[in-house]
Scaffold this active site. Structure first.
Site, PDB file in Angstrom:
ATOM      1  N   GLU A 142      -4.093   2.937   1.752  1.00 53.51           N
ATOM      2  CA  GLU A 142      -3.202   1.877   2.361  1.00 53.51           C
ATOM      3  C   GLU A 142      -4.065   1.030   3.087  1.00 53.51           C
ATOM      4  OE1 GLU A 142       0.457   4.942   3.573  1.00 53.51           O
ATOM      5  OE2 GLU A 142      -1.288   4.842   4.735  1.00 53.51           O
TER       6      GLU A 142
ATOM      7  N   GLY B 105       8.911   7.100   2.672  1.00 54.72           N
ATOM      8  CA  GLY B 105       9.950   7.633   1.814  1.00 54.72           C
ATOM      9  C   GLY B 105      11.465   6.950   2.061  1.00 54.72           C
TER      10      GLY B 105
ATOM     11  N   ILE C 211       8.795  14.455   3.894  1.00 62.04           N
ATOM     12  CA  ILE C 211      10.055  14.809   3.636  1.00 62.04           C
ATOM     13  C   ILE C 211      10.198  14.818   2.034  1.00 62.04           C
ATOM     14  CG2 ILE C 211      12.653  14.277   3.714  1.00 62.04           C
ATOM     15  CD1 ILE C 211      11.181  14.961   6.514  1.00 62.04           C
TER      16      ILE C 211
ATOM     17  N   MET D 187       5.198   9.151   8.930  1.00 66.34           N
ATOM     18  CA  MET D 187       4.681  10.245   9.760  1.00 66.34           C
ATOM     19  C   MET D 187       3.962   9.649  11.013  1.00 66.34           C
ATOM     20  SD  MET D 187       3.286  12.920   6.816  1.00 66.34           S
ATOM     21  CE  MET D 187       2.923  14.181   7.992  1.00 66.34           C
ATOM     22  N   GLU D 188       3.793   8.185  10.863  1.00 64.10           N
ATOM     23  CA  GLU D 188       3.210   7.603  12.032  1.00 64.10           C
ATOM     24  C   GLU D 188       3.683   6.478  12.784  1.00 64.10           C
ATOM     25  OE1 GLU D 188       0.847   9.359   8.676  1.00 64.10           O
ATOM     26  OE2 GLU D 188       1.555   7.370   8.665  1.00 64.10           O
TER      27      GLU D 188
ATOM     28  N   ASP E  99       8.412   6.704  -2.344  1.00 61.07           N
ATOM     29  CA  ASP E  99       9.302   8.174  -3.212  1.00 61.07           C
ATOM     30  C   ASP E  99      10.630   7.948  -2.507  1.00 61.07           C
ATOM     31  OD1 ASP E  99       9.261  10.042  -0.572  1.00 61.07           O
ATOM     32  OD2 ASP E  99       7.350   9.125  -0.782  1.00 61.07           O
TER      33      ASP E  99
END
Length: 229
Positions: free
Chosen positions: A12, A78, A152, A173-174, A197
């Protein structure tokens, strides 16, 4: 102005790191901070590691050591809002934790004591991100991004998150941990993520396949922002 940029994974931040001139590297715990110039602008680029704690440790180190004037969180997410597809951009107006629950003591779902229920992004940064994304021809949505220490990958999990946060656009997640640290240090921030996704049963396969595309899309947008800041 010095621009702070945060990404969790090597993939990333790789594009931005490789464009950095006069690059230096500082390691703090599991985090790596790269400092230098991108297109003539002072940039501090953090590779934090995955998850809320890693993001908080890294962002605190970034703010204390590099002292950026603003923070842009880049990377993948996501997509759970209707109409989002792989490669689309989501920009945060606000971020919340989907896995925090202190409602027994009267707090909102996702709210931690001594903190707001939502961490509001800097409007000027969010407006700039949207303007540049649209000029680049990227498909973009703006709104709520939710964070938690889970990847997820099921419709049931999406349904549960949407029940608590009906307006959620993307999950990752961050971002909210980064936002919480920026809030504590009074540093303006925005989250700019590309969809990798759909958060469903195929999410893990989609993530592996489309992470490079998501990284490219979000990095392209961040580069456009750097030129304007």
């Amino acid at each position: 102005m010095k621009i702070g940029i945060v990404g969790a994974m090597a993939q990333e931040v790789e594009i931005l790191k490789n464009l950095m001139a006069d690059r230096t590297e500082t390691r703090v715990a599991s985090a790596v901070i790269f400092e230098g110039k991108i297109n003539g602008k002072d940039v501090a680029l953090l590779q934090s590691g995955i998850g809320k704690v890693a993001a908080a440790i890294g962002t605190t180190a970034l703010l204390q050591l590099a002292k950026p004037d603003c923070v842009i969180n880049t990377g993948s997410a996501g997509g759970v809002a209707k109409g989002l597809k792989v490669g689309d951009i989501v920009i945060s107006d606000e971020t919340r934790y989907h896995d925090a629950d202190v409602t027994a003591f009267g707090y909102e779902k996702g709210q931690l004591p001594a903190n707001p229920a939502a961490f509001l992004s800097d409007k000027k940064l969010a407006d700039l991100a949207q303007e540049i994304a649209e000029k680049q021809g990227q498909s973009v949505k703006r709104g709520l991004i939710c964070s938690g220490d889970s990847f997820i990958n099921s419709e049931d999990k999406i349904t549960q998150i949407q029940a608590d946060f009906p307006n959620v656009m993307g999950v990752e997640m961050e971002a909210t941990a980064i936002a919480q640290v920026c809030y504590a240090f009074n540093v303006p921030f925005v989250v700019v993520r590309a969809i990798s996704d759909g958060g469903d049963g195929k999410a893990s396969m989609s993530f592996e396949e489309f992470l490079p595309l998501a990284a490219k899309q979000s990095s392209t947008l961040v580069l456009g922002m750097i030129d304007r800041l």
